[in-house]
Each structure stands twice: as C-alpha cells, then as structure tokens.
Design a protein around this motif. Structure first.
Motif, short mmCIF file in Angstrom:
data_model
loop_
_atom_site.label_atom_id
_atom_site.label_comp_id
_atom_site.label_asym_id
_atom_site.label_seq_id
_atom_site.Cartn_x
_atom_site.Cartn_y
_atom_site.Cartn_z
N ALA A 77 0.83 -1.20 0.00
CA ALA A 77 0.00 0.00 0.00
C ALA A 77 0.87 1.25 0.00
N THR A 78 0.47 2.24 -0.79
CA THR A 78 1.21 3.50 -0.82
C THR A 78 0.33 4.65 -0.35
N GLY A 79 1.02 5.70 0.05
CA GLY A 79 0.35 6.93 0.47
C GLY A 79 1.39 8.01 0.65
N ARG A 80 0.95 9.16 1.18
CA ARG A 80 1.84 10.30 1.33
C ARG A 80 1.97 10.76 2.78
N LYS A 124 0.22 4.03 8.65
CA LYS A 124 0.21 3.18 9.84
C LYS A 124 -1.19 2.59 10.05
N VAL A 125 -2.21 3.42 9.84
CA VAL A 125 -3.60 2.93 9.97
C VAL A 125 -3.89 1.89 8.89
N VAL A 126 -3.43 2.16 7.66
CA VAL A 126 -3.64 1.21 6.56
C VAL A 126 -3.00 -0.14 6.90
N GLN A 127 -1.83 -0.10 7.49
CA GLN A 127 -1.17 -1.36 7.87
C GLN A 127 -1.96 -2.06 8.97
N GLU A 128 -2.48 -1.30 9.91
CA GLU A 128 -3.31 -1.88 10.96
C GLU A 128 -4.58 -2.51 10.39
N GLN A 129 -5.02 -1.98 9.24
CA GLN A 129 -6.22 -2.50 8.58
C GLN A 129 -5.92 -3.67 7.65
N GLY A 130 -4.66 -4.11 7.58
CA GLY A 130 -4.38 -5.35 6.87
C GLY A 130 -3.29 -5.32 5.82
N ALA A 131 -2.81 -4.15 5.41
CA ALA A 131 -1.77 -4.12 4.38
C ALA A 131 -0.51 -4.82 4.88
N ASP A 132 0.12 -5.62 4.00
CA ASP A 132 1.33 -6.34 4.38
C ASP A 132 2.54 -5.43 4.41
N HIS A 133 2.60 -4.48 3.47
CA HIS A 133 3.73 -3.56 3.38
C HIS A 133 3.19 -2.16 3.05
N ILE A 134 3.89 -1.15 3.52
CA ILE A 134 3.49 0.23 3.23
C ILE A 134 4.69 1.01 2.69
N ILE A 135 4.41 1.94 1.78
CA ILE A 135 5.45 2.77 1.19
C ILE A 135 4.95 4.21 1.16
N GLU A 155 11.72 0.05 -3.85
CA GLU A 155 11.12 -0.58 -2.68
C GLU A 155 10.20 -1.74 -3.09
N VAL A 156 9.42 -1.53 -4.17
CA VAL A 156 8.52 -2.58 -4.63
C VAL A 156 9.31 -3.80 -5.09
N LYS A 157 10.37 -3.57 -5.84
CA LYS A 157 11.18 -4.70 -6.31
C LYS A 157 11.82 -5.44 -5.13
N ALA A 158 12.26 -4.69 -4.12
CA ALA A 158 12.86 -5.34 -2.95
C ALA A 158 11.84 -6.20 -2.21
N LEU A 159 10.60 -5.72 -2.16
CA LEU A 159 9.55 -6.46 -1.46
C LEU A 159 9.06 -7.67 -2.23
N THR A 160 9.37 -7.72 -3.53
CA THR A 160 8.87 -8.83 -4.38
C THR A 160 10.02 -9.66 -4.94
N ARG A 199 6.85 0.80 -13.76
CA ARG A 199 8.20 0.26 -13.62
C ARG A 199 8.29 -0.71 -12.43
N CYS A 200 7.12 -1.05 -11.87
CA CYS A 200 7.07 -1.90 -10.68
C CYS A 200 6.39 -3.23 -10.96
N VAL A 201 6.13 -3.54 -12.23
CA VAL A 201 5.25 -4.67 -12.53
C VAL A 201 5.98 -5.84 -13.17
N LYS A 202 5.37 -7.00 -13.04
CA LYS A 202 5.80 -8.18 -13.76
C LYS A 202 5.40 -8.07 -15.24
N PHE A 203 5.99 -8.90 -16.06
CA PHE A 203 5.55 -9.03 -17.45
C PHE A 203 4.12 -9.59 -17.44
#
Length: 376
Positions: A200-203, A209-220, A237-242, A264-268
């Motif tokens: 999950a991303t945000g600014r 932190k709330v989004v993570q408490e609501q279930g997101a595995d990773h936050i950026i 960060e996305v590539k490191a997490l995947t 630039r964060c996606v699989k083929f």
C-alpha cells in the motif's frame, strides 16, 4: 408512525455549479429548513427515510463543479450514500422487504444524486430523503449508521476493479495507491480476503500506519517534496519487497506521476487498473476540442506486455446490469460473516457540512467520512 407529525428538518443544498469544488463548498452550499416530503406526490413503491448518516465522498465534491459524469441539475442535496430509519412506506411496498422503523442503508445506484429520474434531488445531506423501496437494504446489527452509509460505494468499486476487471488471485501481489482513501482502504480489505499480498502506498506515515493496521502487508510513503513531480522512486522498494519480480496487479486511483512510476514496478503481463485520477481532478475541465487528458507511456505498456484496464464501476454496471448481483451478494456475505467493516476516521454534524467536504478534499480523511444528521 404518522408522517404528518414529523418535525421540520434541515438540509444542505448546492444552488449552482462552481468552477471548482472548493469554490462550490465556500460559495454555493447553504443550509435551509426542510419540510417532510409530501407523500401525495410520491409513488406507491417509494419510502421516506429519516437520514441518520451520509457518507462524504470524492464524487460529492466533483459533482459540485460539474466534473462528474452523472451530475444532477441544481439545486440538489449532496450525499450519494446515506442510511437512516424508514418513517413512511408507499401502499405497494412489501412489509417483508422494508417497513416503518427499519434501519436501512440506501443504494446510491438507485437513489440520490448519482441515480437517474425522480430521486436525484434527495441526497443524504438532509433530514429526509425519498427512495424506491428496492433501493433500501437492512443494516447489519453490528453496523452503525456511519459504517452503513460508507459500505456499498467503496466496496463495490474495489470489488469491480480487483475481481471483475483485475482477476486478482490468491498468492498474487497487488500495489494499491491511495490506500488511505475510502476505496483504497476497501481495496486493501478485499485483496486480503482474496489471499493476495498487499503493498500500500500513500503520502503520510500516520495514515499508512492505519492502513497497515487495517491489513496491508507492506506500506510505502511515496511522497518526495524535493522531486519535481513530488513522487519517490518507489520502484526500488517494490522490487525489494517482491524479490525483484514486481507486482501482478496495480490498483491506481491516484494517477499522474504515480501511474508512470507504477509501470516500472510490474511483472511481465501484469494488470494495471485505472480506478481514478485523484491527483489530477480538473482533467475534465478542458475547453471543447482542447486536449486535457491524462497520458500513459505506450513504450512501457508494450515492453511490459501490460494490460491497462479502465474500471468505471457505475458505467460498467449500466452497460451490464447483471454484473452487479455477484459482487453485491459477495460483499453482503462478507459483511454477514463479520469479515469487512468500513473504517471511519472523521464524523461531522450537518452544520459542519463545509468542514466535512473540505476535510475530504484536503486529504485529511482516512477511509470513510460521515455527516451525522441531528435528532429531530
């Protein structure tokens, strides 16, 4: 209940469209007294709802400046989704479906400003609203009015995007932008129910932190005030997490620079879901014939074999009404099983209607927001 003995209420009215939502909120929304709707002018399948809570949504803001594709003619009361207590039913309403005294949420597809026909003027920022009986659904016992009015719009959008369009599967990884928003938070909840890994991303660190408490595995946190476009190089960060693989699905309700970096964060063969463009809300304001459209890079789309999928929930449902029942039934099943409940960060009184709309516009809200109507 004798409807003729009900007291006069209050409502907010949009008197005319403005150049932008902020101007509309400050200059063209006013409160006034509201009489109980005249039952002699209503249909035999109609109901009157004494509104208790109404969701404050992004679309409510866009409508005030004519920026939304379904816009009622002013004057009208905002509030696409609302919940309350039934105080009158027409002669042909089946009491097994809905009866006076029932706690109901009202379907924003069939009543309120986004609907068609006679119900557009009756938004939820008002003490009373009229809807067809078929638009009402009884509120689950463990839901409050604020949670009920924040349910369908957000979760139906997230379901349509992730499931119907995105075909998200257990074991896949999804990158969800704007995850602290109403539909973004719903997308986090649904993705986890489907067995996906959520980035999950945000600014805002506090919101994330709330989004993570609501279930997101990773936050950026993708905010970079020093970058010309305000966005970090979050691909790293996305590539490191995947493990360098990238994500299977992108859920993009933000647009702008976020979209480009996401590609630039996606699989083929990944799926890129265009959910909205909150970063560029005035994209529809160009003069006739003037190009004012958001752009996506065709080179990245081609080289990644990227499937770019537009996900307009309301329009898609209008083209194929049969598509709605499966998602509605699944959402209500999850609700009955206690697996989803909207997160509400802000609640306001009707007298604070301007503050409520500006809180939504300014990004203060996490998840859902509601206006609560006063007791009469």
């Amino acid at each position: 209940m004798n409807v003729n003995t009900l007291p006069t209420g209050r409502r907010a009215l949009v008197s005319e469209f403005a150049e932008d939502p902020v101007k509309a909120v400050n200059e063209h929304i006013a409160l006034e007294d509201q009489a109980v709707p005249d039952t002699s002018s209503l249909q035999a399948q109609d109901i009157i709802v004494q509104v208790k809570s109404a969701a404050v949504g992004w679309v409510d803001l866009l409508m005030t400046s004519g920026l939304y594709q379904h816009t009622p003619p002013p004057p009208y009361s905002p509030g696409l989704e609302y919940s309350g207590i039934v105080v009158w039913v027409g002669a042909d309403v089946d009491s097994k479906q809905v009866a006076v005294g029932d706690r109901v949420l009202v379907d924003g597809f069939q009543a309120g400003p986004r609907s068609a026909g006679n119900y557009q003027q009756y938004g939820g920022f008002a003490s009373y609203a009229v809807a067809p009986a078929r638009a009402s659904h009884k509120i689950p016992a463990d839901f409050g009015f604020a949670e009920a009015c924040n349910l369908l719009g957000s979760y139906e959008t997230a379901y349509h995007c992730l499931v119907t369009r995105g075909q998200l599967k257990a074991g896949e990884t999804v990158l969800i932008h704007g995850a602290s928003g109403a539909t973004g938070m719903a997308a986090v909840h649904i993705a986890k129910l489907l067995g996906a890994t959520v980035i999950a991303t945000g600014r805002s660190d506090a919101k994330l932190k709330v989004v993570q408490e609501q279930g997101a595995d990773h936050i950026i946190n993708c905010k970079d005030p020093n970058h010309p476009k305000g966005v970090t190089r979050f691909r790293d960060e996305v590539k490191a997490l995947t493990d360098g693989k990238g994500v299977d699905v992108v859920y993009d309700g933000v647009g702008g620079a976020i979209s480009l970096e996401s590609m630039r964060c996606v699989k083929f063969n990944a799926r890129f879901l265009v959910v909205g463009w909150a970063a560029t809300p005035f994209v529809a304001k160009g003069e006739k014939g003037e190009s004012n459209a958001n752009m996506l890079p065709t080179n990245l789309i081609m080289m990644k074999s990227l499937q770019v999928l537009g996900c307009p929930t309301v329009i898609s449902t209008q083209f194929d009404p049969s598509s709605r029942a499966p998602r509605f039934n699944q959402i209500m099943q999850w609700v009955s099983e206690g697996k989803i409940k909207p997160f509400i960060s802000h609640q306001f009184s009707l007298d604070q209607v301007r503050e409520a709309l500006l809180a939504k516009w300014n990004g203060d809200v996490i998840g859902g927001c509601a206006i609560n109507l006063p007791e009469l």
